[in-house]
Design a protein around this motif. Structure first.
Motif, PDB file in Angstrom:
ATOM      1  N   ASN A   1       0.838  -1.201   0.000  1.00  0.00           N
ATOM      2  CA  ASN A   1       0.000   0.000   0.000  1.00  0.00           C
ATOM      3  C   ASN A   1       0.878   1.258   0.000  1.00  0.00           C
ATOM      4  OD1 ASN A   1       0.554   0.804   2.853  1.00  0.00           O
ATOM      5  ND2 ASN A   1      -0.543  -1.091   3.325  1.00  0.00           N
ATOM      6  N   ALA A   2       0.249   2.400  -0.158  1.00  0.00           N
ATOM      7  CA  ALA A   2       0.977   3.665  -0.300  1.00  0.00           C
ATOM      8  C   ALA A   2       1.870   3.966   0.902  1.00  0.00           C
ATOM      9  CB  ALA A   2      -0.011   4.811  -0.520  1.00  0.00           C
ATOM     10  N   ASP A   3       1.395   3.712   2.115  1.00  0.00           N
ATOM     11  CA  ASP A   3       2.204   3.984   3.305  1.00  0.00           C
ATOM     12  C   ASP A   3       3.443   3.104   3.351  1.00  0.00           C
ATOM     13  OD1 ASP A   3       0.456   5.957   4.204  1.00  0.00           O
ATOM     14  OD2 ASP A   3      -0.682   4.572   5.465  1.00  0.00           O
ATOM     15  N   VAL A   4       3.284   1.832   3.025  1.00  0.00           N
ATOM     16  CA  VAL A   4       4.422   0.913   3.032  1.00  0.00           C
ATOM     17  C   VAL A   4       5.415   1.288   1.935  1.00  0.00           C
ATOM     18  CG1 VAL A   4       5.123  -1.488   2.670  1.00  0.00           C
ATOM     19  CG2 VAL A   4       3.157  -0.971   4.134  1.00  0.00           C
TER      20      VAL A   4
ATOM     21  N   TYR B   1       5.925   4.207   0.612  1.00  0.00           N
ATOM     22  CA  TYR B   1       6.598   5.444   1.019  1.00  0.00           C
ATOM     23  C   TYR B   1       7.730   5.135   1.996  1.00  0.00           C
ATOM     24  CZ  TYR B   1       7.579   9.883   3.235  1.00  0.00           C
ATOM     25  OH  TYR B   1       8.236  10.985   3.730  1.00  0.00           O
ATOM     26  N   ALA B   2       7.450   4.292   2.978  1.00  0.00           N
ATOM     27  CA  ALA B   2       8.471   3.950   3.966  1.00  0.00           C
ATOM     28  C   ALA B   2       9.645   3.214   3.333  1.00  0.00           C
ATOM     29  CB  ALA B   2       7.854   3.099   5.085  1.00  0.00           C
TER      30      ALA B   2
ATOM     31  N   LEU C   1      10.148   6.052  11.749  1.00  0.00           N
ATOM     32  CA  LEU C   1       8.878   6.484  11.164  1.00  0.00           C
ATOM     33  C   LEU C   1       7.888   6.909  12.245  1.00  0.00           C
ATOM     34  CD1 LEU C   1       7.435   6.831   8.437  1.00  0.00           C
ATOM     35  CD2 LEU C   1       6.528   4.518   8.732  1.00  0.00           C
TER      36      LEU C   1
ATOM     37  N   LYS D   1       5.247   5.418  13.499  1.00  0.00           N
ATOM     38  CA  LYS D   1       3.872   4.928  13.445  1.00  0.00           C
ATOM     39  C   LYS D   1       3.866   3.531  12.845  1.00  0.00           C
ATOM     40  CE  LYS D   1       2.552   6.644   8.890  1.00  0.00           C
ATOM     41  NZ  LYS D   1       1.556   7.335   8.104  1.00  0.00           N
TER      42      LYS D   1
ATOM     43  N   LEU E   1       2.786   0.510  10.455  1.00  0.00           N
ATOM     44  CA  LEU E   1       2.278   0.220   9.113  1.00  0.00           C
ATOM     45  C   LEU E   1       1.613  -1.151   9.168  1.00  0.00           C
ATOM     46  CD1 LEU E   1       5.419   1.328   7.085  1.00  0.00           C
ATOM     47  CD2 LEU E   1       3.333   2.645   7.529  1.00  0.00           C
TER      48      LEU E   1
ATOM     49  N   CYS F   1      11.016   1.228  10.461  1.00  0.00           N
ATOM     50  CA  CYS F   1       9.571   1.069  10.578  1.00  0.00           C
ATOM     51  C   CYS F   1       9.204  -0.361  10.957  1.00  0.00           C
ATOM     52  CB  CYS F   1       8.875   1.452   9.278  1.00  0.00           C
ATOM     53  SG  CYS F   1       9.303   0.417   7.858  1.00  0.00           S
TER      54      CYS F   1
END
Length: 158
Positions: free
Chosen positions: A10-13, A15-16, A44, A46, A48, A125
């Motif tokens: 997904n987008a968050d993963v 990005y990280a 990070l 937060k 994921l 992360c």
């Protein structure tokens, strides 16, 4: 939908993973791991999530885009079974198969449980999986993709 990209990423993963540098580490953990509290202490800061799939499937998705560090002896770590450091549980055997299938020249080195928690806090992360089996916890160290001096990609200045 993106072409040739694992749909679990997904987008968050993504990005990280893109933001990580050479030598940064990430944690893939099972549903029993104190993921949220550990993740708050990472770079990070937060958690994921890639829910509803085993840790080995998350590992496969991550390794489809993340190179492992070839400059260290153990770029892939697994949490040792408490009191049985030589035991390799099913979740870890499945993850080892995915690591081998990815083409990476590494195997999971053991790391004692409390040392694993401390190292996880220093990671870039934490990615929580839906792994229900115990000991589905892993740390990966990011490597580099070297571009050859004579290699020119489309769009690069000549």
């Amino acid at each position: 939908m993106l072409k040739n990209l694992d749909p679990l990423l997904n987008a968050d993963v993504l990005y990280a993973l893109q933001s990580m540098g050479h030598g940064d580490e990430l944690v893939i953990c099972d549903a029993h791991f104190p993921a949220d509290s550990i993740a708050r202490e990472t770079v990070l800061g937060k958690l994921l999530r890639i829910d509803a799939v085993p840790a080995s499937r998350v590992l496969k998705a991550v390794l489809s885009v993340l190179p492992l560090d070839t400059f260290v002896d153990a770029p892939a770590l697994r949490m040792e079974v408490v009191g049985e450091p030589q035991t390799i549980p099913a979740a870890q055997r499945d993850a080892q198969r995915e690591l081998e299938a990815s083409g990476e020249k590494a195997s999971f080195a053991p790391l004692e449980r409390m040392a694993f928690y401390e190292r996880a806090k220093r990671a870039y992360c934490v990615i929580a999986s839906g792994e229900q089996r115990g000991y589905g916890c892993f740390i990966l160290k990011k490597g580099v993709l070297m571009k050859a001096d004579n290699e020119v990609r489309s769009g690069d200045p000549q």
